[in-house]
Design a protein around this motif. Sequence first.
Motif, short mmCIF file in Angstrom:
data_model
loop_
_atom_site.label_atom_id
_atom_site.label_comp_id
_atom_site.label_asym_id
_atom_site.label_seq_id
_atom_site.Cartn_x
_atom_site.Cartn_y
_atom_site.Cartn_z
N ALA A 1 0.83 -1.20 0.00
CA ALA A 1 0.00 0.00 0.00
C ALA A 1 0.86 1.25 0.00
O ALA A 1 0.59 2.21 -0.73
CB ALA A 1 -0.93 0.00 1.21
N GLU A 2 1.92 1.25 0.80
CA GLU A 2 2.81 2.41 0.85
C GLU A 2 3.49 2.64 -0.50
O GLU A 2 3.69 3.77 -0.92
CB GLU A 2 3.85 2.24 1.97
N LYS A 3 3.84 1.56 -1.17
CA LYS A 3 4.48 1.70 -2.49
C LYS A 3 3.49 2.24 -3.52
O LYS A 3 3.87 3.02 -4.40
CB LYS A 3 5.07 0.36 -2.93
N TYR A 4 2.23 1.83 -3.44
CA TYR A 4 1.21 2.39 -4.35
C TYR A 4 1.00 3.87 -4.07
O TYR A 4 0.91 4.68 -4.98
CB TYR A 4 -0.12 1.65 -4.21
N LYS A 5 0.91 4.21 -2.79
CA LYS A 5 0.66 5.61 -2.42
C LYS A 5 1.82 6.51 -2.82
O LYS A 5 1.62 7.64 -3.24
CB LYS A 5 0.41 5.73 -0.91
N SER A 6 3.04 6.01 -2.69
CA SER A 6 4.22 6.83 -3.02
C SER A 6 4.46 6.94 -4.52
O SER A 6 5.22 7.77 -4.97
CB SER A 6 5.46 6.24 -2.34
N GLY A 7 3.82 6.05 -5.28
CA GLY A 7 4.02 6.06 -6.72
C GLY A 7 5.09 5.10 -7.18
O GLY A 7 5.37 4.99 -8.37
N GLU A 8 5.74 4.41 -6.24
CA GLU A 8 6.77 3.44 -6.61
C GLU A 8 6.16 2.32 -7.46
O GLU A 8 6.76 1.86 -8.42
CB GLU A 8 7.40 2.84 -5.34
N TYR A 9 4.96 1.88 -7.06
CA TYR A 9 4.18 0.96 -7.90
C TYR A 9 3.10 1.78 -8.58
O TYR A 9 2.40 2.54 -7.93
CB TYR A 9 3.51 -0.12 -7.06
N ASN A 10 2.96 1.63 -9.87
CA ASN A 10 1.95 2.41 -10.58
C ASN A 10 0.90 1.54 -11.26
O ASN A 10 0.29 1.94 -12.24
CB ASN A 10 2.60 3.36 -11.59
N THR A 11 0.70 0.35 -10.74
CA THR A 11 -0.26 -0.55 -11.37
C THR A 11 -1.60 -0.59 -10.64
O THR A 11 -2.40 -1.47 -10.89
CB THR A 11 0.31 -1.97 -11.45
N PHE A 12 -1.83 0.35 -9.74
CA PHE A 12 -3.13 0.41 -9.07
C PHE A 12 -4.11 1.12 -9.99
O PHE A 12 -3.85 2.21 -10.49
CB PHE A 12 -3.03 1.17 -7.74
N ILE A 13 -5.25 0.48 -10.23
CA ILE A 13 -6.23 1.02 -11.18
C ILE A 13 -7.38 1.65 -10.43
O ILE A 13 -8.03 1.00 -9.61
CB ILE A 13 -6.75 -0.08 -12.12
N LEU A 14 -7.62 2.92 -10.67
CA LEU A 14 -8.82 3.63 -10.23
C LEU A 14 -9.33 4.34 -11.46
O LEU A 14 -8.69 5.25 -11.97
CB LEU A 14 -8.50 4.63 -9.12
N THR A 15 -10.46 3.89 -11.97
CA THR A 15 -10.93 4.40 -13.25
C THR A 15 -12.45 4.48 -13.28
O THR A 15 -13.12 3.73 -12.57
CB THR A 15 -10.40 3.51 -14.39
N ILE B 1 -17.49 3.54 -16.72
CA ILE B 1 -18.05 3.60 -18.07
C ILE B 1 -17.04 4.16 -19.07
O ILE B 1 -16.78 3.57 -20.10
CB ILE B 1 -19.35 4.44 -18.09
N ASN B 2 -16.46 5.32 -18.75
CA ASN B 2 -15.59 5.98 -19.73
C ASN B 2 -14.10 5.81 -19.45
O ASN B 2 -13.28 6.41 -20.12
CB ASN B 2 -15.94 7.47 -19.80
N GLN B 3 -13.75 5.02 -18.44
CA GLN B 3 -12.36 4.73 -18.09
C GLN B 3 -11.55 5.97 -17.71
O GLN B 3 -10.33 5.99 -17.84
CB GLN B 3 -11.64 3.98 -19.22
N GLN B 4 -12.21 7.05 -17.25
CA GLN B 4 -11.52 8.26 -16.83
C GLN B 4 -10.58 7.94 -15.67
O GLN B 4 -10.97 7.28 -14.71
CB GLN B 4 -12.54 9.32 -16.40
N LYS B 5 -9.33 8.42 -15.78
CA LYS B 5 -8.31 8.12 -14.77
C LYS B 5 -7.69 9.35 -14.14
O LYS B 5 -6.91 9.24 -13.20
CB LYS B 5 -7.18 7.29 -15.40
N GLU B 6 -7.97 10.51 -14.68
CA GLU B 6 -7.35 11.73 -14.16
C GLU B 6 -8.28 12.90 -14.40
O GLU B 6 -9.33 12.76 -15.01
CB GLU B 6 -5.99 11.96 -14.82
N GLY B 7 -7.87 14.06 -13.91
CA GLY B 7 -8.71 15.24 -14.03
C GLY B 7 -9.66 15.32 -12.86
O GLY B 7 -9.45 14.72 -11.81
N ASP B 8 -10.72 16.07 -13.04
CA ASP B 8 -11.70 16.22 -11.97
C ASP B 8 -12.54 14.95 -11.83
O ASP B 8 -12.95 14.35 -12.81
CB ASP B 8 -12.65 17.39 -12.26
N LEU B 9 -12.77 14.58 -10.57
CA LEU B 9 -13.68 13.47 -10.30
C LEU B 9 -15.09 13.97 -10.56
O LEU B 9 -15.48 15.02 -10.07
CB LEU B 9 -13.56 13.02 -8.85
N LYS B 10 -15.84 13.22 -11.31
CA LYS B 10 -17.23 13.55 -11.57
C LYS B 10 -18.09 12.62 -10.72
O LYS B 10 -17.66 11.54 -10.34
CB LYS B 10 -17.56 13.34 -13.05
N ASP B 11 -19.31 13.04 -10.45
CA ASP B 11 -20.22 12.16 -9.76
C ASP B 11 -20.44 10.92 -10.61
O ASP B 11 -20.75 11.04 -11.80
CB ASP B 11 -21.57 12.85 -9.51
#
Length: 168
Positions: A48-62, A65-75
Amino acid sequence: MKNITLALVFMITFSGLSQKSEKLTFNELKNEVIDFMVANKNMQLEMAEKYKSGEYNTFILTGSINQQKEGDLKDGLYQFAPLASHQQVYFVLVEKDNFEILDLSTRKQLDEAIIKVLDFCERKKFCYEISSSYTSVLIKFFYNRNKNPLNGYDVNCGDKKIGLQDLP
C-alpha cells in the motif's frame, strides 16, 4: 453592543466565504481506497505504501463507463483494484465530493450495491441506459472476478449449456 453584533455578523459572513471547499481528487480517493483494501486484508501495508508513493503504478482507479483516470472526479461509479492476478474488483460511488466504497465480495453485497447505484441514478435523474450500464458493470465484475477470483470468469458460462439464443 450594536457595534459588537455588527462585527460578529461581518466576521461570520466573510469567514464563511473565504473557506476553501474541499474537492475530492483522484489521488485522495486512490489513497482512501488503498486504505480500505489494507483494512480488509486485501493488500499488505508495505505494498500500500508503495502504491501511495508512486513506486508501484499498477493500481487502477478508473471510471466504470468511460475509463476516466485523471482530471476532476465527476459524480459517478468508479472501479479500483491493484493490477494483479486473482484480485477482486471494488467500486466506489462518488457524489458531491463524498464517496462510498462498494464491496462486492458476496451476493448480498452485490444486491445492496445495485440498490445504492439505482438510488444514485434516480437522484441524478440519469436515463435508463446509464442506470443499466452501471448495474451491468457491477454484475459483470461480481460474476467474472469477485465470485471466482481464481478462475477469472463466470463458471456458469463456461459450459454454455444455455445461451441467450435459448431464452424467450
